[in-house]
Design a protein around this motif. Structure first.
Motif, PDB file in Angstrom:
ATOM      1  N   SER A 181     -11.625  35.617  57.172  1.00 55.32           N
ATOM      2  CA  SER A 181     -11.952  34.770  56.028  1.00 55.32           C
ATOM      3  C   SER A 181     -10.944  33.635  55.925  1.00 55.32           C
ATOM      4  O   SER A 181      -9.770  33.862  55.602  1.00 55.32           O
ATOM      5  N   ARG A 182     -11.388  32.432  56.206  1.00 59.07           N
ATOM      6  CA  ARG A 182     -10.496  31.279  56.134  1.00 59.07           C
ATOM      7  C   ARG A 182      -9.969  31.070  54.724  1.00 59.07           C
ATOM      8  O   ARG A 182      -8.804  30.703  54.528  1.00 59.07           O
ATOM      9  N   SER A 183     -10.830  31.318  53.736  1.00 61.44           N
ATOM     10  CA  SER A 183     -10.387  31.139  52.354  1.00 61.44           C
ATOM     11  C   SER A 183      -9.302  32.148  51.996  1.00 61.44           C
ATOM     12  O   SER A 183      -8.364  31.834  51.265  1.00 61.44           O
TER      13      SER A 183
ATOM     14  N   THR B  69       4.533  42.263  34.618  1.00 57.83           N
ATOM     15  CA  THR B  69       3.067  42.321  34.637  1.00 57.83           C
ATOM     16  C   THR B  69       2.454  40.948  34.360  1.00 57.83           C
ATOM     17  O   THR B  69       1.359  40.642  34.829  1.00 57.83           O
ATOM     18  N   LYS B  70       3.169  40.126  33.600  1.00 57.84           N
ATOM     19  CA  LYS B  70       2.697  38.767  33.317  1.00 57.84           C
ATOM     20  C   LYS B  70       2.744  37.921  34.595  1.00 57.84           C
ATOM     21  O   LYS B  70       1.811  37.166  34.897  1.00 57.84           O
ATOM     22  N   ASP B  71       3.848  38.051  35.342  1.00 60.44           N
ATOM     23  CA  ASP B  71       3.969  37.320  36.604  1.00 60.44           C
ATOM     24  C   ASP B  71       2.882  37.743  37.581  1.00 60.44           C
ATOM     25  O   ASP B  71       2.256  36.900  38.231  1.00 60.44           O
ATOM     26  N   LEU B  72       2.677  39.045  37.693  1.00 61.55           N
ATOM     27  CA  LEU B  72       1.655  39.559  38.609  1.00 61.55           C
ATOM     28  C   LEU B  72       0.267  39.090  38.204  1.00 61.55           C
ATOM     29  O   LEU B  72      -0.530  38.670  39.056  1.00 61.55           O
ATOM     30  N   SER B  73      -0.033  39.123  36.917  1.00 59.02           N
ATOM     31  CA  SER B  73      -1.341  38.675  36.433  1.00 59.02           C
ATOM     32  C   SER B  73      -1.558  37.197  36.729  1.00 59.02           C
ATOM     33  O   SER B  73      -2.654  36.789  37.128  1.00 59.02           O
ATOM     34  N   PHE B  74      -0.516  36.404  36.543  1.00 54.49           N
ATOM     35  CA  PHE B  74      -0.638  34.969  36.794  1.00 54.49           C
ATOM     36  C   PHE B  74      -0.909  34.693  38.268  1.00 54.49           C
ATOM     37  O   PHE B  74      -1.775  33.874  38.607  1.00 54.49           O
ATOM     38  N   LEU B  75      -0.193  35.368  39.159  1.00 52.98           N
ATOM     39  CA  LEU B  75      -0.403  35.169  40.597  1.00 52.98           C
ATOM     40  C   LEU B  75      -1.815  35.592  41.003  1.00 52.98           C
ATOM     41  O   LEU B  75      -2.472  34.907  41.793  1.00 52.98           O
ATOM     42  N   CYS B  76      -2.299  36.710  40.464  1.00 57.39           N
ATOM     43  CA  CYS B  76      -3.666  37.165  40.757  1.00 57.39           C
ATOM     44  C   CYS B  76      -4.689  36.156  40.238  1.00 57.39           C
ATOM     45  O   CYS B  76      -5.706  35.888  40.898  1.00 57.39           O
ATOM     46  N   PHE B  77      -4.420  35.588  39.063  1.00 58.36           N
ATOM     47  CA  PHE B  77      -5.319  34.585  38.493  1.00 58.36           C
ATOM     48  C   PHE B  77      -5.364  33.335  39.362  1.00 58.36           C
ATOM     49  O   PHE B  77      -6.433  32.749  39.567  1.00 58.36           O
ATOM     50  N   VAL B  78      -4.216  32.919  39.893  1.00 56.93           N
ATOM     51  CA  VAL B  78      -4.162  31.755  40.780  1.00 56.93           C
ATOM     52  C   VAL B  78      -4.988  32.015  42.032  1.00 56.93           C
ATOM     53  O   VAL B  78      -5.749  31.150  42.482  1.00 56.93           O
ATOM     54  N   VAL B  79      -4.867  33.210  42.597  1.00 56.51           N
ATOM     55  CA  VAL B  79      -5.624  33.563  43.807  1.00 56.51           C
ATOM     56  C   VAL B  79      -7.119  33.479  43.558  1.00 56.51           C
ATOM     57  O   VAL B  79      -7.864  32.862  44.326  1.00 56.51           O
TER      58      VAL B  79
ATOM     59  N   SER C 295      -8.735  31.946  41.096  1.00 55.81           N
ATOM     60  CA  SER C 295      -9.129  30.575  40.752  1.00 55.81           C
ATOM     61  C   SER C 295      -9.275  29.721  42.011  1.00 55.81           C
ATOM     62  O   SER C 295     -10.185  28.885  42.104  1.00 55.81           O
ATOM     63  N   PHE C 296      -8.383  29.905  42.974  1.00 54.97           N
ATOM     64  CA  PHE C 296      -8.473  29.173  44.239  1.00 54.97           C
ATOM     65  C   PHE C 296      -9.683  29.628  45.045  1.00 54.97           C
ATOM     66  O   PHE C 296     -10.446  28.807  45.575  1.00 54.97           O
ATOM     67  N   GLU C 297      -9.902  30.927  45.125  1.00 53.19           N
ATOM     68  CA  GLU C 297     -10.997  31.470  45.936  1.00 53.19           C
ATOM     69  C   GLU C 297     -12.378  31.128  45.369  1.00 53.19           C
ATOM     70  O   GLU C 297     -13.370  31.118  46.114  1.00 53.19           O
ATOM     71  N   LEU C 298     -12.462  30.868  44.060  1.00 55.00           N
ATOM     72  CA  LEU C 298     -13.759  30.532  43.469  1.00 55.00           C
ATOM     73  C   LEU C 298     -14.358  29.265  44.059  1.00 55.00           C
ATOM     74  O   LEU C 298     -15.546  29.002  43.893  1.00 55.00           O
ATOM     75  N   VAL C 299     -13.547  28.484  44.752  1.00 52.75           N
ATOM     76  CA  VAL C 299     -14.048  27.289  45.434  1.00 52.75           C
ATOM     77  C   VAL C 299     -14.938  27.680  46.619  1.00 52.75           C
ATOM     78  O   VAL C 299     -15.772  26.896  47.057  1.00 52.75           O
ATOM     79  N   PHE C 300     -14.830  28.936  47.102  1.00 52.76           N
ATOM     80  CA  PHE C 300     -15.467  29.320  48.351  1.00 52.76           C
ATOM     81  C   PHE C 300     -16.588  30.346  48.205  1.00 52.76           C
ATOM     82  O   PHE C 300     -17.193  30.747  49.201  1.00 52.76           O
ATOM     83  N   PHE C 301     -16.875  30.813  46.989  1.00 55.59           N
ATOM     84  CA  PHE C 301     -18.004  31.738  46.811  1.00 55.59           C
ATOM     85  C   PHE C 301     -18.457  31.723  45.358  1.00 55.59           C
ATOM     86  O   PHE C 301     -17.735  31.251  44.471  1.00 55.59           O
ATOM     87  N   ASP C 302     -19.651  32.269  45.121  1.00 52.52           N
ATOM     88  CA  ASP C 302     -20.204  32.379  43.775  1.00 52.52           C
ATOM     89  C   ASP C 302     -19.824  33.734  43.190  1.00 52.52           C
ATOM     90  O   ASP C 302     -20.359  34.764  43.603  1.00 52.52           O
TER      91      ASP C 302
END
Length: 425
Positions: A205-207, A370-380, A382-389
């Motif tokens: 998966s390139r994304s 847990t806040k840091d971990l949640s933020f990093l997961c959210f960034v991932v 949010s970025f991946e939503l560019v590549f799938f529905d």
């Protein structure tokens, strides 16, 4: 690990239910989960009626209600679709609201501990697919829907664990990689991390590859002082150092022996997809779809541009207007789908939420891990939503709903104030 960790977290059950939705034999489980979650939410409303709700949290609840009402109004002809796909987001946020107010940061720790165990089990089980190059749950899959992805038994096979698609698999294994960074302290972490990297690589998966590189850079930027300090003045634990050296040696040996094959795989997957004049089919499908959706939205009047066509309409539009791939009923870009279905108002609302989360995160200087971990997961995500529905993947919506709630709701992050969760619901 203490007794409270043995109670299965309701959000984790939602993750499992979201996975099961893609398998025909268990596709209705997600709706049973939504009904059960709604019932638990009603119980919480009565049981936790004594909780004090701050002004900020009240605003979040009001916005959540307005969000679902707006979607229903815009999508009046697709009420069943909205109920099946979007209602879970709001129920999750409301449920998480009462859970976080009652249990504070302890609820977050409980979920992440269990999610880490669950995803690492899937990572180990995925070795079956790496070795034998066929899905572990092949007999339960709808091959008419997903079979084109996998090339069973061949060198082109793309692993997907139980997630039914390599992109979704790569996404959750990146989340597992992040969870391991924060939760596992023993040397076994390095073995698990190497295994996750192998699994992410074999999804092709390139994304996912790009998301992993992005989130590592974000992690280093967020922790630059601690990261630099650990390099300049490392604390030497000799047993740990020996284990790391052994694992690193095996990894480098594997890379050296398979360097040509790995390099060729990565080069072949990306091809010229990142160039201006790309001929990659997947890239062309996505870029041509963007052009078509934008032309359609700006050519159909102000009302459509502002409010869109309503939830669930983009699939039919794509089927009626094939771009490159025949019978391809998705934009492969969740932001583009939201733009088509909810117009500028919808996509601007979500992007405003993203901006709000980023500002709120950086304003909080004394963050719990847990806040840091949640933020990093959210960034991932949010970025991946560019590549799938994401709308076709309830497991992603469950995780996204949890992260939105965790990053917007005000709750007690004090380690010394955690409440014992005797009943975990």
């Amino acid at each position: 690990m203490n007794l409270r960790d043995l109670n299965i977290n309701v959000i984790l059950i939602g993750i499992v239910a979201g996975i099961m939705w893609r398998f025909p034999i268990t596709s209705t489980v997600i709706y049973l989960y939504m009904a059960g979650l709604l019932l638990l939410l009603l119980l919480k409303l009565f049981r936790d009626s004594d909780l004090r709700i701050s002004r900020k949290n009240s605003l979040i609840l009001i916005i959540s209600i307005l969000f679902i009402l707006t979607i229903y109004l815009v999508s009046f002809d697709e009420i069943a679709f909205v109920t099946k796909r979007y209602l879970i987001l709001v129920i999750l946020i409301f449920y998480l609201f009462f859970s976080l107010l009652r249990y504070g940061v302890g609820y977050m720790e409980n979920f992440y501990k269990q999610l880490t165990v669950f995803l690492n089990i899937l990572s180990v089980a995925n070795l079956y697919q790496v070795i034998f190059r066929k899905p572990l749950l092949l007999n339960y899959m709808d091959l008419a829907e997903v079979g084109y992805n996998y090339h069973f038994g061949s060198a082109a096979y793309r692993t997907m664990s139980v997630f039914h698609h390599p992109i979704i698999c790569g996404l959750f294994f990146i989340i597992a990689f992040l969870c391991n960074m924060y939760l596992i302290k023993s040397p076994i972490k390095y073995v698990l991390q190497v295994l996750l990297l192998l699994n992410i690589y074999t999804t092709s998966s390139r994304s996912a590859w790009l998301a992993l590189a992005l989130i590592i850079m974000v992690y280093i930027l967020l922790n630059n002082k601690r990261f630099i300090f650990s390099i300049l003045r490392p604390r030497v634990n000799y047993l740990k150092a020996i284990n790391i050296c052994i694992i690193t040696s095996f990894v480098f040996l594997f890379l050296i022996l398979n360097f040509d094959e790995i390099a060729k795989t990565i080069i072949d997957r990306f091809g010229d997809s990142l160039t201006k004049n790309s001929t990659d089919g997947s890239n062309l499908q996505r870029t041509l779809t963007i052009a078509m959706i934008f032309d359609h939205m700006f050519d159909n009047g102000g009302s459509i541009l502002l409010f869109g066509h309503g939830a669930g309409t983009v699939g039919d539009f794509m089927l009626r207007n094939p771009v490159l791939i025949k019978d391809f009923g998705t934009t492969d870009n969740q932001y583009l789908s939201w733009f088509f279905e909810f117009g500028l108002v919808g996509i601007t609302s979500y992007l405003s939420l993203v901006l709000f989360i980023i500002i709120k995160y950086f304003k909080n200087k004394n963050r719990h891990w847990t806040k840091d971990l949640s933020f990093l997961c959210f960034v991932v995500i949010s970025f991946e939503l560019v590549f799938f529905d994401a709308i076709g993947w309830p497991v992603v919506f469950v995780m996204l709903g949890f992260l939105i709630g965790a990053l917007t709701i005000e709750y007690d992050e004090n380690e010394n104030s955690k409440t014992e969760m005797k009943i975990q619901y």
